[in-house]
Design a protein around this motif. Structure first.
Motif, short mmCIF file in Angstrom:
data_model
loop_
_atom_site.label_atom_id
_atom_site.label_comp_id
_atom_site.label_asym_id
_atom_site.label_seq_id
_atom_site.Cartn_x
_atom_site.Cartn_y
_atom_site.Cartn_z
N ASN A 136 0.64 -1.20 0.24
CA ASN A 136 0.01 0.07 0.09
C ASN A 136 0.85 1.29 -0.03
OD1 ASN A 136 -1.72 -2.17 1.33
ND2 ASN A 136 -3.20 -0.46 0.83
N LEU A 137 0.42 2.35 -0.57
CA LEU A 137 1.26 3.59 -0.74
C LEU A 137 0.57 4.55 0.11
CD1 LEU A 137 3.56 4.88 -2.07
CD2 LEU A 137 1.90 5.65 -4.00
N VAL A 138 1.38 5.32 1.07
CA VAL A 138 0.83 6.13 1.70
C VAL A 138 1.62 7.58 1.27
CG1 VAL A 138 0.79 7.10 4.11
CG2 VAL A 138 0.79 4.72 3.65
N ILE A 139 0.90 8.64 0.68
CA ILE A 139 1.45 9.70 0.38
C ILE A 139 1.30 10.88 1.23
CG2 ILE A 139 1.14 11.28 -1.60
CD1 ILE A 139 -0.12 8.81 -3.16
N SER A 140 2.38 11.67 1.45
CA SER A 140 2.38 12.81 2.07
C SER A 140 3.16 13.88 1.50
CB SER A 140 3.03 12.63 3.49
OG SER A 140 2.16 11.78 4.24
N SER A 141 2.58 15.17 1.70
CA SER A 141 3.23 16.15 1.05
C SER A 141 3.61 17.21 2.42
CB SER A 141 2.49 16.78 0.04
OG SER A 141 1.77 17.76 0.26
N ALA A 142 4.43 18.09 1.87
CA ALA A 142 4.93 19.21 2.76
C ALA A 142 4.96 20.51 2.31
CB ALA A 142 6.36 18.96 3.44
N LYS A 143 4.78 21.59 2.85
CA LYS A 143 4.75 22.90 2.14
C LYS A 143 6.44 23.26 1.78
CE LYS A 143 1.88 24.91 5.28
NZ LYS A 143 0.98 23.48 5.73
N ASP A 144 7.01 23.00 2.95
CA ASP A 144 8.33 23.56 2.70
C ASP A 144 9.39 22.48 3.34
OD1 ASP A 144 8.38 23.75 5.39
OD2 ASP A 144 7.44 25.96 5.15
N SER A 145 10.60 22.75 3.11
CA SER A 145 11.67 21.78 3.98
C SER A 145 11.53 21.59 5.21
CB SER A 145 12.90 21.96 3.34
OG SER A 145 13.21 23.46 3.67
N ASP A 146 11.22 22.50 6.06
CA ASP A 146 10.94 22.30 7.35
C ASP A 146 9.77 21.34 7.67
OD1 ASP A 146 12.91 24.17 8.17
OD2 ASP A 146 11.73 25.50 8.82
N ASP A 147 8.66 21.62 6.96
CA ASP A 147 7.63 20.69 6.96
C ASP A 147 7.72 19.30 6.57
OD1 ASP A 147 5.01 20.70 7.88
OD2 ASP A 147 4.36 21.12 5.67
N THR A 148 8.81 19.21 5.60
CA THR A 148 9.15 17.86 5.18
C THR A 148 9.92 17.15 6.23
OG1 THR A 148 9.64 18.63 3.09
CG2 THR A 148 10.31 16.54 3.62
N GLN A 149 11.11 17.85 6.97
CA GLN A 149 11.66 17.35 8.00
C GLN A 149 10.74 16.73 9.23
OE1 GLN A 149 14.92 19.50 9.09
NE2 GLN A 149 15.18 18.49 11.00
N SER A 150 9.78 17.72 9.45
CA SER A 150 8.96 17.30 10.56
C SER A 150 7.88 15.92 10.18
CB SER A 150 8.14 18.19 10.99
OG SER A 150 6.78 18.49 10.36
N LEU A 151 7.51 15.82 8.83
CA LEU A 151 6.98 14.97 8.48
C LEU A 151 7.84 13.63 8.45
CD1 LEU A 151 4.93 15.43 5.13
CD2 LEU A 151 5.02 13.34 6.56
N LEU A 152 8.94 13.69 8.08
CA LEU A 152 9.90 12.56 8.30
C LEU A 152 10.18 12.04 9.60
CD1 LEU A 152 12.46 13.45 5.49
CD2 LEU A 152 10.70 11.63 5.40
N GLU A 153 10.36 13.10 10.53
CA GLU A 153 10.35 12.68 11.89
C GLU A 153 9.20 12.07 12.28
OE1 GLU A 153 13.56 16.54 13.12
OE2 GLU A 153 11.13 16.54 13.21
N GLY A 154 7.92 12.45 11.92
CA GLY A 154 6.98 11.67 12.38
C GLY A 154 6.93 10.31 11.83
N ILE A 155 7.42 10.37 10.71
CA ILE A 155 7.45 8.74 10.03
C ILE A 155 8.24 7.82 11.00
CG2 ILE A 155 8.30 7.50 7.78
CD1 ILE A 155 6.87 9.74 6.21
N GLN A 156 9.43 8.56 11.10
CA GLN A 156 10.50 7.73 11.94
C GLN A 156 9.85 7.21 13.40
OE1 GLN A 156 15.14 8.04 12.08
NE2 GLN A 156 14.38 9.69 13.26
N GLN A 157 9.21 8.42 13.74
CA GLN A 157 8.65 8.27 15.24
C GLN A 157 7.69 7.21 15.32
OE1 GLN A 157 9.40 10.01 17.84
NE2 GLN A 157 7.97 9.06 19.06
#
Lengths: 338, 338
Positions: B92-113
DNA sequence: TTGAAAGCGCTAACAA
DNA sequence: TTGTTAGCGCTTTCAA
């Protein structure tokens, strides 16, 4: 390898229940103990295992968005809206798309099968029998975008397609003085196409304008096929007070370009209007008169409704109706400019 | 309420292990027993609990796709490709997007978390320091789209931006005979913009054409801002053997439209070319000469690589390079038509 | 305020 | 070929 709640407990010299409390109900834990635990969590880079958690809580904090297709701006705006709302509400968004309705159905079956989503927002471009049957007792809470499933209780976010299409048709007939309006729709079974065609027929009848089935075409919402169709028919269509109402901007754009290639002037020899107000509408020359559909909002509202239902599965079904807006540009030969 | 493996076992008069075997390794079970179990499963509408399963297996069969933004066709093609490949491989594919690179980073942190994804495909439009640090020891297997993270071992799928941009520049200089090429890029820090600008400079230098920093503009990849910039500068830009190389089709389209509004003829008074070969390029009048980027394939390859890594986390990192293709249309004033 | 212990539903090693 | 059983990592009573 992965560090568990037990490792943290050991390191902090507490029981696992205390660690769990720090994680979930911090205020039940003595401040000093809490600090100790938090330090241990940080030092060990501890992350709760989402599966163990889900196993207890029976929820994943993930919601899904199922789209019939991912092509074009129309859908990407829905996704953006859904994504934003989901993140705001603390949910993860899982997006899937399918090629056709069979594919959509198998996708939904898969979702029900694995049931790892707390809920799912579904956009069905056509409700087949199988789909309807599936959704009538679907095991996962869901909301429907831009549609309705008979027999199934569900929340929904719909665009008032009829309202938008009637506004467009009335504009063409009353303001632009069109005497004949060709209709170029998507598939015959597509719900949006059906609503738009209905408005087309209704307004023509109201205005006492003759219209027959020969003025109606069914394509696939694509630029290329519309271009091809227009290339074949453009000289028959062209004429004073004549217009083509395409069911989306892509097709309208294809028709405009085919007209240009054939030396037919838009809007002087033929009006061409679209639907959706995607970027294509602005970029086409002349820019398209079209109907703006609040796609971003539709995505966001759908997720909002969905999460509300997940929180309270028994709550009364809500139907939100979003209103489209007529956008008058240069492709319909009227004196108004918006 | 939810029916568990135990209910099925009871109903079929077998142990839960037998049910589990039917589910996972059917061939270890006697055919007749299996039928009985399967009938019970069907009758009870049993569906394995994904959390319990994940808890044992430590995998979710879900992979993620993180994009910097969801705007426009460019991304929707990547998504389509990724989606298709993921479904083909049973993920299954989970898609996420972020507004800017800070946002991307927090998204990735969340994924890792939360670490509920078996792996994640990441597209970073700019690699910030924090992002780099994060990815160097990221806990989730990942592949990078159209970029590279120093110090981190990872698979990647890149578009050879330089190759495409150089092909375009050489075409402009050698075939179209351009003597001055303005560059309109995205943000100064954007990796694609950097690669394209480099090619711009390199080819001009090779050809012995003078060029200064005043011919370089940095915008945001949007139609509107490019339109505004062009409106201000179009008369300075216009002239024989002059051309604008925009770093994407959207901006090129904005420039073309601004030129039309200002009475500057494209390509006669000024060439304008884009990048990406999105639908916009074809719809713009005149249609844009541009560089086609295999977006769909990039998405698909990324997921393929990712799933391979998930299956074998220790396998050697692979870097796939995809080749862009020059698409010659009508906006660059050369005699070639493709 | 904390700890002990009982599961949540499943897989897989081991025994029969 | 099938059953028994020990966890997987977590939350949550219940008792202390």
């Amino acid at each position: 390898m992965p560090v568990s709640i037990e490792d943290v407990a050991r390191k902090a010299n507490v029981s696992i229940s205390t660690v769990s409390r720090v994680l979930n109900r911090r205020n039940l834990v003595n401040a000093r103990t809490r600090q100790r635990v938090e330090r241990a969590i940080k030092q060990l880079h501890y992350r709760p295992n989402i599966f163990a958690r889900g196993l207890m809580l029976q929820k994943s904090e993930m919601v899904g968005l199922v789209l019939p297709d991912l092509h074009g701006e129309f859908y990407s705006e829905i996704i953006r809206g859904a994504n934003q709302e989901a993140r705001e509400l603390g949910y993860n968004l899982v997006i899937s798309s399918a090629k056709d309705s069979d594919d959509t159905q198998s996708l939904l079956e898969g979702i029900q099968q694995r049931s790892f989503l707390d809920g799912v927002a579904i956009m069905v471009s056509e409700v087949t029998g199988g789909m309807q049957e599936l959704l009538v007792d679907f095991a996962v809470p869901f909301v429907v975008l831009d549609g309705k499933v008979d027999g199934a209780m569900h929340d929904s976010v719909v665009i008032d397609q009829g309202e938008g299409a009637r506004a467009m048709m009335r504009h063409l007939v009353n303001t632009c003085g069109m005497q004949r309006v060709f209709f170029v729709g998507g598939l015959r079974t597509n719900v949006d196409t059906i609503a738009r065609l209905e408005a087309h027929q209704q307004v023509l009848s109201e205005a006492g304008i003759e219209h027959g089935p020969l003025d109606i075409y069914h394509l696939d919402y694509e630029y290329d096929t519309a271009y091809a169709l227009a290339t074949d028919n453009i000289h028959d269509w062209a004429g004073p007070n004549r217009c083509v109402f395409a069911a989306n901007d892509e097709m309208a754009s294809g028709i405009v370009d085919a007209a240009a290639a054939a030396g037919v002037a838009i809007p002087d020899d033929l009006g061409v209007v679209g639907f959706d107000d995607t970027r294509v509408a602005r970029i086409t020359r002349p820019p398209l008169t079209t109907v703006r559909v609040p796609m971003f909002r539709m995505g966001a509202e759908a997720i909002r409704l969905l999460c509300a239902r997940v929180a309270d599965p028994m709550c009364h079904p809500t139907a939100i109706s979003l209103h489209p807006q007529l956008v008058i540009r240069k492709s319909c030969k009227c004196e108004l400019d918006a």
